[in-house]
Write an enzyme that holds these catalytic residues in place. Structure first.
Site, short mmCIF file in Angstrom:
data_model
loop_
_atom_site.label_atom_id
_atom_site.label_comp_id
_atom_site.label_asym_id
_atom_site.label_seq_id
_atom_site.Cartn_x
_atom_site.Cartn_y
_atom_site.Cartn_z
N ASP A 152 1.00 -1.11 -0.04
CA ASP A 152 -0.09 0.00 0.12
C ASP A 152 0.90 1.24 0.07
O ASP A 152 2.02 1.19 0.59
CB ASP A 152 -0.91 0.00 1.27
CG ASP A 152 -1.99 1.01 0.96
OD1 ASP A 152 -2.37 1.43 -0.13
OD2 ASP A 152 -2.91 0.97 2.09
N GLY A 198 0.28 5.17 -4.55
CA GLY A 198 -0.39 6.44 -5.04
C GLY A 198 -0.07 7.62 -4.20
O GLY A 198 0.55 8.64 -4.72
N TRP A 224 3.04 7.68 -2.67
CA TRP A 224 4.44 7.92 -2.92
C TRP A 224 4.40 8.63 -4.24
O TRP A 224 5.43 9.42 -4.13
CB TRP A 224 4.98 6.59 -3.37
CG TRP A 224 6.41 6.42 -3.65
CD1 TRP A 224 7.51 6.46 -2.77
CD2 TRP A 224 7.09 6.66 -4.74
NE1 TRP A 224 8.72 6.30 -3.30
CE2 TRP A 224 8.54 6.69 -4.70
CE3 TRP A 224 6.60 6.66 -6.29
CZ2 TRP A 224 9.50 6.75 -5.58
CZ3 TRP A 224 7.59 6.85 -7.24
CH2 TRP A 224 8.99 6.79 -7.11
N HIS A 283 2.79 2.98 -9.16
CA HIS A 283 2.63 1.57 -9.37
C HIS A 283 4.02 1.02 -9.92
O HIS A 283 4.80 -0.20 -9.55
CB HIS A 283 1.51 1.40 -10.29
CG HIS A 283 0.15 1.46 -9.47
ND1 HIS A 283 -0.08 1.26 -8.01
CD2 HIS A 283 -0.75 2.33 -9.98
CE1 HIS A 283 -1.25 1.89 -7.63
NE2 HIS A 283 -1.80 2.38 -8.80
N TRP A 337 -11.13 -2.57 -8.67
CA TRP A 337 -11.91 -2.27 -9.78
C TRP A 337 -12.42 -0.92 -9.71
O TRP A 337 -12.85 -0.33 -10.87
CB TRP A 337 -13.13 -3.48 -10.39
CG TRP A 337 -12.45 -4.75 -10.74
CD1 TRP A 337 -12.28 -5.77 -9.51
CD2 TRP A 337 -11.52 -5.12 -11.77
NE1 TRP A 337 -11.86 -6.88 -10.17
CE2 TRP A 337 -11.33 -6.61 -11.29
CE3 TRP A 337 -11.01 -4.64 -12.93
CZ2 TRP A 337 -10.43 -7.29 -12.34
CZ3 TRP A 337 -10.22 -5.26 -13.81
CH2 TRP A 337 -10.19 -6.83 -13.53
N LEU A 375 11.59 -20.59 -3.20
CA LEU A 375 10.60 -19.84 -2.52
C LEU A 375 9.34 -19.88 -3.46
O LEU A 375 9.19 -19.92 -4.58
CB LEU A 375 11.08 -18.01 -2.84
CG LEU A 375 9.96 -17.06 -2.26
CD1 LEU A 375 9.82 -17.10 -0.89
CD2 LEU A 375 10.62 -15.66 -2.74
C1 IPE Z 1 -1.25 -0.17 -3.65
O1 IPE Z 1 -0.98 1.21 -3.55
C2 IPE Z 1 -1.55 -0.19 -5.06
C3 IPE Z 1 -2.01 -1.80 -5.41
C4 IPE Z 1 -1.63 -2.64 -4.84
C5 IPE Z 1 -2.93 -1.79 -6.30
P1 IPE Z 1 -2.15 2.28 -3.53
O2 IPE Z 1 -2.55 2.39 -4.98
O3 IPE Z 1 -3.38 1.82 -2.82
O4 IPE Z 1 -1.72 3.59 -3.01
P2 IPE Z 1 -2.27 4.72 -1.98
O5 IPE Z 1 -3.06 4.13 -0.82
O6 IPE Z 1 -3.42 5.45 -2.86
O7 IPE Z 1 -1.27 5.66 -1.34
MG MG Z 2 -4.16 2.26 -0.80
#
Ligand code: IPE
Ligand code: MG
Length: 262
Positions: A42, A45, A47, A59, A91, A153
């Site tokens: 998580d 976004g 970041w 991503h 989705w 692994l």
């Molecule tokens: C994780 O980060 C993304 C996926 C595994 C699809 P996010 O996209 O949820 O990032 P934030 O929470 O918006 O910062």
């Molecule tokens: Mg998130």
């Protein structure tokens, strides 16, 4: 509990990771190593937006973090690693973002398949296949078959996965088998039920990690994590890597697990 983030080590964030010479994993006694580590990735976004970049760049950076973490898991000698790549709820995001995440998951195999296979990683895709494209599923199946004999692994990538989804599907399947006389309903127990999960062969989760400071399970492996040790870190997923995994494993090795005993 939120543990402070481990300072990010300087490393290339582009493609295949390369550990620095002499940079080894912590020594953890065999019995104290988590057998199965599950991670909710998580913060991609945040970041990206924190850097003024589009979320999709987050991503992309997240893929490099996956590779570094997998390499760290190999160095540590972990047996099972589960990564939550895409949930049944994801989705709801904008089409372009969903498209980019799917593209990156596909590219993961094309760009890093050899790297994973050469290191003895067995890759399994788990989740509900229904909404995924036929091309994507063909690629997954082929790569899964290619790495099926690897045993260093066991990496499970959970895509279009939700624990409630998994559980009601298991219940429905079991009910159908009971109705058809294949299972005696009076004999159903936890062991019978778990045979109907997506990955009946996977051991329970020992260590459940979530990045980005959120303290939620978000519908990931609820049955399998009944006794998992939870670890939440402030680190955003793209900044996560082998050192964070190692720090988490050390923290886990110091926990006192009692499974409801005394
Ligand atoms: C994780 O980060 C993304 C996926 C595994 C699809 P996010 O996209 O949820 O990032 P934030 O929470 O918006 O910062
Ligand atoms: Mg998130």
């Amino acid at each position: 509990m939120v543990i402070p983030s481990v300072p990010a080590a300087p490393r290339a964030r582009s493609s295949a990771p390369s550990p620095r010479p002499g940079d080894g994993p912590p020594r953890i006694p065999e019995g104290r190593l988590p057998g199965h580590v599950a991670v909710v990735l998580d913060g991609n976004g945040r970041w990206a937006t924190g850097r003024g970049l589009p979320r999709t760049d987050g991503h992309r950076a997240g893929v490099a973090a996956v590779l570094d973490t997998v390499d760290g898991a190999l160095q540590l000698g972990l047996r099972h690693l589960s990564l939550f790549a895409f949930s049944t709820e994801n989705w709801r995001r904008e089409r372009t973002e969903v498209g980019e995440v799917m593209r990156l998951i596909n590219a993961f195999v094309t760009d890093h398949g050899d790297w994973l296979d050469q290191r003895g990683v067995r890759v399994t895709w788990s989740g509900e296949r229904g909404r995924l494209g036929a091309d994507m599923l063909r690629g997954f199946d082929a790569f899964q078959a290619r790495t099926a004999g690897n045993s260093r692994l066991d990496l499970t990538v959970w895509i279009n996965y939700g624990a409630r989804d998994e559980l009601w599907r298991a219940a429905r399947h079991l009910a159908l088998d009971s109705a058809a006389g294949r299972v005696d309903p009076a004999l159903i127990d936890a062991e019978t039920f778990s045979r109907y999960l997506y990955r009946p062969d996977l051991p329970d989760v020992d260590l459940f990690i979530r990045t980005s400071g959120e303290q939620r399970l978000s519908n990931f492996l609820l049955w399998q994590s009944a006794y998992a040790e939870l670890l939440f870190t402030e680190t955003l997923w793209p900044d996560f890597g082998r050192h964070d995994l190692w720090a988490a494993a050390v923290a886990y090795s110091r926990r006192d697990r009692r499974f409801g005993g005394h």
